[in-house]
Motif scaffolding. Structure first.
Motif, mmCIF file in Angstrom:
data_model
loop_
_atom_site.group_PDB
_atom_site.id
_atom_site.type_symbol
_atom_site.label_atom_id
_atom_site.label_comp_id
_atom_site.label_asym_id
_atom_site.label_seq_id
_atom_site.Cartn_x
_atom_site.Cartn_y
_atom_site.Cartn_z
ATOM 1 N N SER A 20 0.687 -0.989 0.015
ATOM 2 C CA SER A 20 -0.058 -0.119 -0.013
ATOM 3 C C SER A 20 0.755 1.279 -0.023
ATOM 4 C CB SER A 20 -0.848 0.012 1.278
ATOM 5 O OG SER A 20 -1.770 1.121 1.381
ATOM 6 N N ASN A 23 2.679 1.756 -3.447
ATOM 7 C CA ASN A 23 1.589 2.376 -4.223
ATOM 8 C C ASN A 23 1.558 3.822 -4.127
ATOM 9 O OD1 ASN A 23 1.081 -0.077 -5.660
ATOM 10 N ND2 ASN A 23 -0.563 -0.733 -4.375
ATOM 11 N N SER A 26 4.956 5.715 -5.096
ATOM 12 C CA SER A 26 4.969 5.551 -6.603
ATOM 13 C C SER A 26 4.193 6.519 -7.416
ATOM 14 C CB SER A 26 4.565 4.260 -7.044
ATOM 15 O OG SER A 26 5.392 3.236 -6.483
ATOM 16 N N THR A 27 3.188 7.179 -6.562
ATOM 17 C CA THR A 27 1.936 7.973 -7.463
ATOM 18 C C THR A 27 2.359 9.527 -7.233
ATOM 19 O OG1 THR A 27 0.442 7.757 -5.836
ATOM 20 C CG2 THR A 27 0.547 6.381 -7.851
#
Length: 302
Positions: A20, A23, A26-27
């Protein structure tokens, strides 16, 4: 059986948490310091620091890829954070008086103290080295600064980094302390390109945690050091253990031995100091062959 189930439950919960956070990181549009970036990386560290039975080297291939990506993201974020604070500290007349403004400064102080203590205990003949190299010093060379100021007041420090700008930033931090400045050099170089002409002059070489981002890269760098360091010289390698291996590369002690070193200590902290520490000594060619022959004899005995 229940204990085994609980162990796997804990590992599963941890891995889900790491996925989680990966993610979310990474964004992010940028890894430059900001409240959002600081918060998510603080959450990541909090998830990884507690003791865990997870073996990150034995994860599935997709999870191993996530781990490798996460380490690279952590490296980029750390580089951005240090560069930001290096510029801020350089604005003071004497930057060394304000190092504690960096949020993780205490961790570096404790890590440097740990490394010096382990070095003195396991390599007492090198506890007061004449000259050391710190490979991967970055724009905020806290480890060298702490070691030079509090533990090794007469030692010469050569700090190596690939990034020329990082070295220029680091130089500004010692400009007001002429005595310390005289003992500190900052060199832009790839450790893999250094030869015995350079490396054999050091009593001790410190290898930062993020020099070599994978196990293979670490092994290659350590083998290069083994070929070029002086016999008997000390090597201090930063590694990671357990879930902390999601933050930093893990160094396999076997690769240190294969690189031509005798391991004297492998220490895994259980407090806020994140990095593990490996203390080793460069073996002579003769001792390496003796170790090999002993190993062969042991194998034949089974």
């Amino acid at each position: 059986m229940a204990e085994h189930t609980d162990q796997w439950t804990d590992v599963t919960v941890l891995v889900d948490k790491i996925l989680s956070l990966h993610n979310r990181i990474s964004t992010l549009p940028s890894l430059a310091p900001s409240p959002t970036v600081d918060a998510v990386f603080t959450e990541l560290v909090a998830a990884c620091v507690p003791p865990s039975k997870v073996d990150v080297t034995k994860l599935s291939p997709p999870l191993l890829k996530v781990r490798e990506e996460l380490i690279r993201l952590c490296s980029s974020a750390e580089e951005n954070l240090e560069a930001h604070f290096a510029d801020k500290l350089a604005e003071f007349d004497n930057p060394l008086d304000h190092l504690q403004r960096f949020p993780y400064y205490t961790n570096y102080v404790k890590l440097a103290e740990l490394e010096y203590t382990l070095l003195a205990n396991h390599l007492p003949d090198l506890s007061i080295p004449e000259r050391v190299a710190f490979v991967g010093s970055g724009p905020l060379p806290f480890s060298s600064l702490v070691l030079a100021s509090h533990h090794l007041p007469d030692t010469l420090f050569d700090n190596y980094d690939l990034n020329e700008k990082a070295n220029e930033q680091a130089k500004k931090l010692v400009r007001a302390d002429k005595s310390l400045e005289a003992r500190m050099s900052f060199r832009t170089a790839d450790v893999a390109q250094l030869t015995a002409t350079d490396l054999a002059t050091y009593d001790v070489v410190f290898l930062a945690a993020l020099v070599g981002m994978t196990a293979e890269e670490k092994a290659q760098i350590i083998a290069h050091l083994g070929r070029n360091m002086a016999d008997g010289a000390g090597l201090v390698v930063r590694s990671a253990h357990g879930a902390r291996g999601f933050l930093y590369p893990i160094v396999d002690p076997a690769n240190v031995v294969r690189g031509g070193f005798e391991i004297l200590s492998v220490y895994h902290p259980d407090d806020e100091v994140i990095n593990s520490v490996i203390i080793a000594r460069k073996q002579s060619t003769r001792n390496r062959w003796l170790s090999y022959l002993v190993h062969v004899d042991l194998v034949r005995g089974y």
